[in-house]
Write a protein that holds these residues in place. Structure first.
Motif, PDB file in Angstrom:
ATOM      1  N   ASP A  82      43.498  28.851  31.279  1.00  0.00           N
ATOM      2  CA  ASP A  82      44.316  29.397  30.191  1.00  0.00           C
ATOM      3  C   ASP A  82      44.112  30.899  30.025  1.00  0.00           C
ATOM      4  N   GLY A  83      45.227  31.615  29.879  1.00  0.00           N
ATOM      5  CA  GLY A  83      45.166  33.040  29.562  1.00  0.00           C
ATOM      6  C   GLY A  83      44.825  33.929  30.744  1.00  0.00           C
ATOM      7  N   VAL A  84      44.940  33.401  31.948  1.00  0.00           N
ATOM      8  CA  VAL A  84      44.629  34.185  33.151  1.00  0.00           C
ATOM      9  C   VAL A  84      45.923  34.592  33.871  1.00  0.00           C
ATOM     10  N   THR A  85      46.122  35.894  34.074  1.00  0.00           N
ATOM     11  CA  THR A  85      47.312  36.396  34.755  1.00  0.00           C
ATOM     12  C   THR A  85      46.949  37.344  35.890  1.00  0.00           C
ATOM     13  N   PRO A  86      47.139  36.917  37.139  1.00  0.00           N
ATOM     14  CA  PRO A  86      46.942  37.844  38.256  1.00  0.00           C
ATOM     15  C   PRO A  86      48.121  38.817  38.369  1.00  0.00           C
ATOM     16  N   VAL A  93      43.031  36.862  28.774  1.00  0.00           N
ATOM     17  CA  VAL A  93      43.172  37.076  27.335  1.00  0.00           C
ATOM     18  C   VAL A  93      42.766  35.829  26.562  1.00  0.00           C
ATOM     19  N   MET A 122      44.762  30.566  38.303  1.00  0.00           N
ATOM     20  CA  MET A 122      45.996  30.424  37.507  1.00  0.00           C
ATOM     21  C   MET A 122      45.976  29.146  36.664  1.00  0.00           C
ATOM     22  N   ALA A 123      45.089  28.226  37.010  1.00  0.00           N
ATOM     23  CA  ALA A 123      44.969  26.986  36.231  1.00  0.00           C
ATOM     24  C   ALA A 123      44.171  27.199  34.940  1.00  0.00           C
TER      25      ALA A 123
END
Lengths: 385, 385
Positions: free
Chosen positions: A338-342, A362, A335-336
């Motif tokens: 950029d552009g990462v969404t679990p 993304v 989550m740290a």
């Protein structure tokens, strides 16, 4: 147009798994009233729907009685009682996708014949009513090894499919109706999601690419847009649109394709619903696949299928050797980035290879996203306490 | 780090209105267990939370007892019982934003003095304990017309604020504690949302601009990024960060700013929560304000605050002369436009000027988005049946 928003209009959804849950974000966004039927009292979609019923999706009476109470009926899984859908349609209920579409898809033998009859490119195949018939055909050299065995029903996520290279590979196969498909070597596994609303408006999402793990023959990354030539992409979209046109489905149709060694595009199989290959769209597309499905079945105008940014999806599956209460190890570390969404589907118990969630990465640059995706894949682990 | 995902960890949220509802999409995405307290049994967030309690947010016992049952407590509205929050903190409960932050914000008199004491630029003001005191000050020429009257508590959405130009304008004012603020002509009304997590990591969203209707003095469009010079934008972000630093808040701080005629940036007021000026972020930002708030209060790493594309937000308020069951007139027509997403909050009854929802318009070009926004504004109407 019917008034769907903050009204008494009710959408029924067969299945309350992760696809239903993600569809649920959209029904909440539009304040569309939902009824959900699922066999599990732990169904992920349970808490965000207006009414939940626990029941067997394959049971005629359960599905029929559930359907009677709603205005429009849809599903997030193909394994539902089609006879009940047909009966509901006969009585004037709106069922999207239609029972007819589902009948042409549910049984892989029927689905393959549908392609043949509609001259849609697909791997040559033979259908057998049981294992004995298949064995005879091998003896008679009507089927030659190697070939791909697929059970006609009940197969998903690679289950019900196996490559038969030797006589020994036949032994574990179940006694079910099946197809034997010619093993065609391919360069790329691609997918295209086509949306079609009740009025017949059609929009196609960009081609996505499944990147496989070099050793383990498993999809590692779903990449949108696919890193293929414009030619191949155009051909893939054209084939997918032809399939959509043949089915005249309402809602989404996820078309899984192979790009052969000689750059032909052939159809592997389809799913008449939101699809794993479209999860990237929640973060990357102007209109994600779940909102698009809702728009299509309610005969609303279709949304923009283009990407805002490049998107990559990584599945979160339970690690081997871990069964029990789930822990998402290193989730705060991914989550740290950029552009990462679990996305956590909400299953409390993990098991080896169980689909527990996915992660979307993304970025304006798909290559940059691909680098981040690899770091994500290397860090996150779905383990038990 | 605590295990927040698909675990027994419980997040308590005071208020279940549209802000809570939109926060709810994120708690569902991460499968974070939520308890919600709201005075209305029709609260929009009601159906997507794990446990709902109907109760008075200003009542000490109600808030205290609700807070005892959760692991982390937050709010989506400032009008909550701060004494209860303080008691919970004393007992070791995690309350974010803190009672202290809320105390410095809830009362506009205290808030303005806070700016003064922290040398944060804001319009000159005087605080009065009632209307009589204010009237005396006017007689004594300590306050000169025109000025801006603000009630110290209970004001929101322009309520509790009025411009006093003549003695007559004083008549309708209530007998409450208030501030008299110098009327400062401004070019632009801007806002900056600053996120700060428990560990003190800080990220700032781009500056947004409120575009007002030329005649009716009402915000028509919230535009991100603001169409202002880089200089002014940098100055606005710097001031917002100074305010955030002074409050040492945890969670979001929405800082409303004025750009004066001579390009100074002064603080109007703040809100320690997701804010109307950040709704655009759901479609336009890499990490939207609701997810960011959750990340901040759970001490997770903050997400990317940059835009994927330009975003504009239009509020959907009840049309004048319409009270009753809501109908969103022409909603299907605006949904036919690329990059347009309506959000329906789920209030079944419309009233003149009631906030019923909002529409986001996104496009790579903010000017293109602005054109579409104008067409949206011209079409959509919130009316009664």
């Amino acid at each position: 147009m019917a008034n769907y928003f903050s009204s008494s209009f009710t959408l029924g959804i067969l299945g309350g798994g992760q696809l239903g849950k993600m569809m649920g974000y959209e029904t909440r966004k539009y304040d569309i009233k939902t009824h959900v039927l699922d066999p599990s009292d732990q169904a992920p979609f349970r808490i965000a729907c207006d009414y939940f019923e626990q029941g067997d999706l394959m049971d005629f009476d359960t599905v029929y009685n559930f359907g009677k109470k709603v205005d429009v009926l849809t599903f997030e899984i193909e394994s539902v009682n089609v006879d009940a859908l047909e009966k509901l349609e006969e009585e004037g209920k709106k069922v999207y996708p239609s029972a007819k579409t589902l009948r042409n898809i549910q049984d892989k033998g029927v689905q393959k014949n549908f392609y043949k009859n509609n001259s849609i490119p697909t791997a040559p195949f033979l259908v057998f009513k049981d294992k004995f018939q298949l064995t005879e055909a091998i003896v008679r050299k009507e089927v030659t090894l190697p070939f791909v065995w697929k059970s006609c029903t009940g197969g998903y996520d690679g289950k019900g499919v196996s490559v038969i290279r030797t006589e020994e590979d036949m032994i574990p196969l179940p006694e079910v109706a099946c197809i034997a498909e010619k093993l065609i070597p391919f360069k790329n596994e691609l997918a295209v999601i086509v949306a079609r609303n009740v009025s017949g408006e059609v929009k196609t999402y960009p081609v996505v690419e499944m990147e496989f793990h070099p050793e383990a023959n498993q999809v590692e990354y779903v990449i949108c847009p696919a890193r293929i030539s414009d030619n191949v992409a155009a051909k893939a979209r054209a084939v997918a649109e032809k399939v959509s046109e043949a089915f005249k489905h309402v809602g989404l149709l996820a078309v899984e394709l192979f790009q052969t060694e000689d750059n032909e595009i052939i159809v592997n199989e389809v799913a008449p619903r939101p699809h794993n290959s479209g999860h990237y769209s929640i973060e990357a597309s102007y209109c994600n696949q779940f909102e698009q499905h809702i728009r299509a079945i309610l005969d609303l105008p279709l949304g923009n299928t283009q990407n805002k940014v490049g998107g990559i999806m990584v599945n979160l599956v339970g690690a081997e050797g871990h069964t029990g209460e789930v822990v998402y190890k290193n989730i705060e570390r991914i989550m740290a980035m950029d552009g990462v969404t679990p996305h956590i589907y909400g299953k409390k118990q993990t098991r080896p290879f169980r689909k527990m969630g996915h992660v979307t990465i993304v970025d304006e640059s798909i290559d940059k996203a691909r680098e981040v995706a690899e770091r994500v894949k290397g860090l996150i682990e779905v383990v038990s306490k």
